[in-house]
Scaffold this motif. Structure first.
Motif, PDB file in Angstrom:
ATOM      1  N   ALA A   1       1.389   8.491  -7.010  1.00  0.00           N
ATOM      2  CA  ALA A   1       1.671   9.927  -6.931  1.00  0.00           C
ATOM      3  C   ALA A   1       2.739  10.318  -7.955  1.00  0.00           C
ATOM      4  N   GLY A   2       3.743   9.469  -8.120  1.00  0.00           N
ATOM      5  CA  GLY A   2       4.768   9.726  -9.130  1.00  0.00           C
ATOM      6  C   GLY A   2       4.180   9.732 -10.533  1.00  0.00           C
TER       7      GLY A   2
ATOM      8  N   ASN B   1       5.697   3.830 -18.596  1.00  0.00           N
ATOM      9  CA  ASN B   1       5.743   2.383 -18.782  1.00  0.00           C
ATOM     10  C   ASN B   1       7.136   1.895 -19.163  1.00  0.00           C
ATOM     11  N   VAL B   2       7.864   2.662 -19.981  1.00  0.00           N
ATOM     12  CA  VAL B   2       9.230   2.259 -20.332  1.00  0.00           C
ATOM     13  C   VAL B   2      10.145   2.400 -19.116  1.00  0.00           C
TER      14      VAL B   2
ATOM     15  N   ALA C   1       0.826  -1.211   0.000  1.00  0.00           N
ATOM     16  CA  ALA C   1       0.000   0.000   0.000  1.00  0.00           C
ATOM     17  C   ALA C   1       0.862   1.263   0.000  1.00  0.00           C
ATOM     18  N   LEU C   2       1.891   1.290   0.822  1.00  0.00           N
ATOM     19  CA  LEU C   2       2.766   2.469   0.862  1.00  0.00           C
ATOM     20  C   LEU C   2       3.490   2.663  -0.466  1.00  0.00           C
ATOM     21  N   GLY C   3       4.030   1.585  -0.993  1.00  0.00           N
ATOM     22  CA  GLY C   3       4.708   1.666  -2.284  1.00  0.00           C
ATOM     23  C   GLY C   3       3.750   2.072  -3.391  1.00  0.00           C
TER      24      GLY C   3
ATOM     25  N   GLY D   1       4.233  -2.784  -5.145  1.00  0.00           N
ATOM     26  CA  GLY D   1       3.641  -1.522  -4.722  1.00  0.00           C
ATOM     27  C   GLY D   1       4.022  -0.347  -5.601  1.00  0.00           C
ATOM     28  N   MET D   2       5.256   0.122  -5.462  1.00  0.00           N
ATOM     29  CA  MET D   2       5.661   1.358  -6.123  1.00  0.00           C
ATOM     30  C   MET D   2       5.586   1.257  -7.650  1.00  0.00           C
ATOM     31  N   LEU D   3       6.201   0.249  -8.232  1.00  0.00           N
ATOM     32  CA  LEU D   3       6.181   0.149  -9.689  1.00  0.00           C
ATOM     33  C   LEU D   3       4.811  -0.280 -10.204  1.00  0.00           C
ATOM     34  N   GLY D   4       4.082  -1.070  -9.407  1.00  0.00           N
ATOM     35  CA  GLY D   4       2.712  -1.411  -9.784  1.00  0.00           C
ATOM     36  C   GLY D   4       1.817  -0.182  -9.803  1.00  0.00           C
TER      37      GLY D   4
END
Length: 125
Positions: free
Chosen positions: A16-17, A40-41, A8-10, A71-74
Motif C-alpha cells: 500500500a505504501g 528501492n533506495v 502478510a500484514l507487513g 513483509g513490509m519492506l518486501g
C-alpha cells in the motif's frame, strides 16, 4: 501471532505504501521513474537500519524481521517494477537512461543499505 500472518500484514502495508508513492510520483514514458527509484533506495536504507538494529536483538528480533523486513519492506520495494521500467527504456532506445537507472538503482541501494546499517549500529551502542 503466526509467522505467515506477520509477513502478510507487513506485506500488505508495504505494498500500500508503494502504491501511494507511485501515485505521488507518476512517471511518463521517457521520464526517470522516480517512484520506483526512490522506493528501492529508501527500502534499502530502511532494511539496512533494520539489519543493524536486529543484529543487537538476537532471537527476540525474529518477529520484527518477519513483519518489517520480509513483509513490509518486501512489499514496499519493487525489483520487478525496476526491471520492467529498465526494459521499457531499452525498448524505446533510451540506452543511456536505462544504463544510468540500472546502475544507479543498484549503487544507490547498496550505499543506502550500508548507511542504514551503520546508523543503526551507532545508535544501538
Amino acid at each position: 501471532m503466526s509467522n505467515f500472518l506477520l509477513v502478510a500484514l507487513g506485506g500488505g502495508l508495504g505494498a500500500a505504501g508503494r502504491y501511494g508513492v507511485s501515485l505521488a510520483l507518476p512517471a511518463k514514458p521517457g521520464e526517470w521513474p522516480w517512484a520506483t527509484f526512490s522506493i528501492n533506495v529508501l527500502g534499502s536504507l530502511l532494511i539496512g537500519v533494520l539489519a543493524g538494529w536486529l543484529s543487537t536483538r538476537g532471537e527476540a528480533g525474529e518477529p520484527w524481521r518477519l513483519f518489517l523486513g520480509v513483509g513490509m519492506l518486501g512489499g514496499f520495494t519493487t525489483f520487478s517494477a525496476y526491471s520492467l521500467e529498465t526494459l521499457r527504456m531499452v525498448e524505446r532506445g533510451e540506452w543511456p537512461m536505462a544504463i544510468m537507472y540500472a546502475l544507479g538503482s543498484v549503487l544507490a541501494g547498496l550505499a543506502a543499505v550500508a548507511i542504514g546499517a551503520e546508523v543503526a549500529r551507532r545508535i544501538a551502542v
